[in-house]
Enzyme design. Sequence first.
Site, mmCIF file in Angstrom:
data_model
loop_
_atom_site.group_PDB
_atom_site.id
_atom_site.type_symbol
_atom_site.label_atom_id
_atom_site.label_comp_id
_atom_site.label_asym_id
_atom_site.label_seq_id
_atom_site.Cartn_x
_atom_site.Cartn_y
_atom_site.Cartn_z
ATOM 1 N N HIS A 143 -6.861 5.766 -8.895
ATOM 2 C CA HIS A 143 -6.777 4.420 -8.331
ATOM 3 C C HIS A 143 -8.150 3.915 -7.896
ATOM 4 C CE1 HIS A 143 -4.661 1.643 -5.162
ATOM 5 N NE2 HIS A 143 -5.249 0.967 -6.123
ATOM 6 N N GLU A 179 -10.212 3.114 -10.847
ATOM 7 C CA GLU A 179 -9.819 1.815 -11.415
ATOM 8 C C GLU A 179 -10.600 0.684 -10.746
ATOM 9 O OE1 GLU A 179 -6.874 -1.419 -10.162
ATOM 10 O OE2 GLU A 179 -5.786 0.466 -10.404
ATOM 11 N N HIS A 180 -10.756 0.761 -9.430
ATOM 12 C CA HIS A 180 -11.494 -0.266 -8.688
ATOM 13 C C HIS A 180 -12.995 -0.203 -8.972
ATOM 14 C CE1 HIS A 180 -8.590 -1.916 -5.543
ATOM 15 N NE2 HIS A 180 -7.849 -1.105 -6.269
ATOM 16 N N GLU A 187 -14.933 0.237 -2.114
ATOM 17 C CA GLU A 187 -13.609 0.175 -2.734
ATOM 18 C C GLU A 187 -12.715 1.347 -2.352
ATOM 19 O OE1 GLU A 187 -12.459 -2.423 -4.621
ATOM 20 O OE2 GLU A 187 -14.334 -3.367 -4.007
ATOM 21 N N GLU A 235 -5.251 -0.678 1.226
ATOM 22 C CA GLU A 235 -4.156 -1.013 0.311
ATOM 23 C C GLU A 235 -3.039 0.019 0.417
ATOM 24 O OE1 GLU A 235 -3.178 -1.293 -4.476
ATOM 25 O OE2 GLU A 235 -5.241 -1.007 -3.822
#
Length: 992
Positions: free
Chosen positions: A91, A94-95, A167, A192
């Site tokens: 994840h 991905e950022h 991030e 998040e």
Amino acid sequence: MNYAKLSIAFSKKTIKTHNCRLFQRWLHVGDKVHDFRVVDTKKVPELQLNYTRLKHEPTNADMIHLDREDPNSVFSIGFQTPAENDEGIPHILEHTTLCGSNKYPVRDPFFKMLNRSLATFMNAFTASDFTFYPFATVNTTDYKNLRDVYLDATLFPKLRKLDFLQEGWRFEHADVNDKKSPIIFNGVVYNEMKGQVSDSSYIFYMLFQQHLFQGTAYGFNSGGDPLAIPDLKYEELVKFHRSHYHPSNAKILSYGSFPLEDNLSALSETFRPFSKRELNLPNTFLKEFDQEKRVVEYGPLDPVMAPGRQVKTSISFLANDTSNVYETFALKVLSKLCFDGFSSPFYKALIESGLGTDFAPNSGYDSTTKRGIFSVGLEGASEESLAKIENLVYSIFNDLALKGFENEKLEAILHQMEISLKHKSAHFGIGLAQSLPFNWFNGADPADWLSFNKQIEWLKQKNSDGKLFQKLIKKYILENKSRFVFTMLPSSTFPQRLQEAEAKKLQERTSKLTDEDIAEIEKTSVKLLEAQSTPADTSCLPTLSVSDIPETIDETKLKFLDIAGMKAQWYDLAAGLTYIRLLLPLKNFPESLIPYLPVYCDACLNLGTHSESIGDLEHQIRRYTGGISISPSAVTNNSDVSKYELGIAISGYALDKNVGKLVELINKAFWNTNLSNTDKLAIMLKTSVSGITDGIAEKGHSFAKVSSASGLTEKTSITEQLGGLTQVKLLSQLSREESFGPLVEKLTAIREILRGTSGFKAAINASPTQHEVVEKALQKFMKSRGVNQQTQTKSTSKERNGINSIKTYHELPFQTYFAAKSCLGVPYTHPDGAPLQILSSLLTHKYLHGEIREKGGAYGAGLSYSGIDGVLSFFTYRDSDPIRSLSVFDEASEWATTHEFSQRDIDEAKLAVFQGIDSPVSESQKGMLYFVDGVTDEMLQNRRKQLLNVSANDLKAVAKKYLVNPKKSYTAVLGPKSEKQLPTWVIDKFES
């Protein structure tokens, strides 16, 4: 088609082309183009596309192209990225891949491209075992630009440590300007995922998956556990990229009408530095186990539901290898037979009986993992009923294994599949790009997955004796020893335990920090802040220009006529499907009944009639239509925001041959519902609140915006009552009532008002040949009401009270916050509307993103402007410090009045705005902007001209008038109890 432009030369099965999309239709298995070897080609007539699969021989990269007459073309690249722990590497990667690359070293090119493009879709996703990066656009230059940015970002990212800290996660002082303030964890993904654990359905599913798939990659949280994310080291992230983001591990999808050859050329060039690599990925296939497993966990207590009925439980069975497309399809159909609809066996036994309020999040057949899982789950249950639920589940399966299913039920399901193939959305390609990878990455043949007709033929052949589903039940349920029983009990201390665990983790980590470590943290914080505050040089990024935006709109050719006494509009479609929308305006509707309109509309499709059960009615809807919808409607007058129109909207669609049946079923549901069926009413209400808090946690920014806007106009107040937190509280209250007499009286009163109300209008999207059959059907509909039709035009304009408090704090058991501040703008036809729309984009991308997401660590932030409602709303999403964000909102308003916007800034904002305006509209939706909002083509063209002509002076003027000095503004925050004193706020508590 101009075949004269086609130039193809064959040389040792290698094809050379001259940029024409037609060549792909002539490709054969074995042909080679730009180092890509064609391995499969097929026509898929039910989807109106040609399928081509290719392998990049030097690296073994896998690609499929779906050639279809659709200008909204799609590109996606993905990589298999099974997690190896709970630290969230896939994840966070991905950022960070999207934070700068070799060719595009600018910070955050992904977000920069959002306003340098006319993309109809841009995003990136991390699934349990893969990560993919899709986009869509109708502009060929834009397509090439975005493709190049995506390819360079994924294969050649900078992966700077500062981007990882921004991030992923970082240590920093709670106040970065105060070295005496405590050190905390912060970061975009960290916040998040803290927001995700506010969602009890997410918690249930993640714990379920981690326990069931223990020993495989699915046993880890690919998104990241907030308690484990701070264990991730930057070096591990870089290593993971090197091992996983490689063409040998890549799957590429392209879709639409843009040339395949251009994609192959670009990919071949991008892949040139790479060679074939053997992959060594973690196991994702769960082996059978010999005996049943049982696990009990704890989750949050929902403040909206009854405290004693919040248990979630499920019984799961290991099923097939999901690469078997045909058996997977059969299990999906079995799942629908078991769970879909009021007459399904498990609905009747588990929900209608009152044992639970809804199916658990994992219920049904899940084919998104390498090993399929079939689950029967229930939520809203009591702990005392768990044994009864389990025994009942096995009893039902035993009964189904003996008796099977009625063929009519199967036919209704297959009809829904048939009609869904004909019902094409404007974003059909993105839909495929988001669903296909799950099975593709797990070894399924994409051609088989796309060939729905072949799957249905296979199913019918296998079920020729009518016993296919009985065999599947015996094989995968009754004779299956690989069973897993998972239960999550509610705990009122769950949020507190999470906070304590986070505090303990923080204390353990910070206690080991030396003075040198702290000095380095402070030094890094300064570096990060400097990087975030330094204006980016975006000259290296490709961009479209304002000249790429069409100056004129595509005209929507509507016919206006009278049908069955109703004023109607008609949009011509090709034969196949007929779409019918009806709108009944409600003038001078009693204010006390307005909050009950959503309940009335839901009742129409949940209670049944006096002569037919809801199960029978729903079966007919599934058998003869593509679905029916009934909902309240509130629309702002496009020339005066102080006026609005309240109404009831009805819609449905069907195959042309079934239009009469469609309207007949609408008539039954709308006029003949048995409102006295209190047993079904109780079930409906309990189901409606089941998981509603999870919905708030997922869309908290929307609820915050609705709350903050509710005091601005009559219409925004109505919107909050119909779909905001006020409605949530009403549903919670009603679901706990012991007697429904007062509610039935209100619903009956609403129906009598509707029967006596005139003014129905209609919108029909259908073939011209359908005119006569539609008119006859609607005449019957109007006669069944027994009221003469009279058009009413007067808009409701009675004062209503919105939220009286300027600042409202909604206490909810979340781990992060959502903040919003709303101000009143102007009606759609006002000339200030265009600069306000551009300003909202500018402030989102040029100020709020940097200050709140990058510096503050919130997952999202922005300024939205509703052109129809005339409402400006600042908002944050999964925010760790909402009070700071509210200050940033005010700073942004001031900044907009003093900042010198460059022409490039303004042009980028215009591109971003027109992404939404010019996003493709499906044929079934054509004319709806006029039908619902009264916006004509002339208004649209005028607005378009105003938007294209917005200047820097216009922006400053509207910023000062509507943001710095608003006539009205209201603020709302959703989140856990604040540690800060809030003396000027009204505290709104949600309590069980």
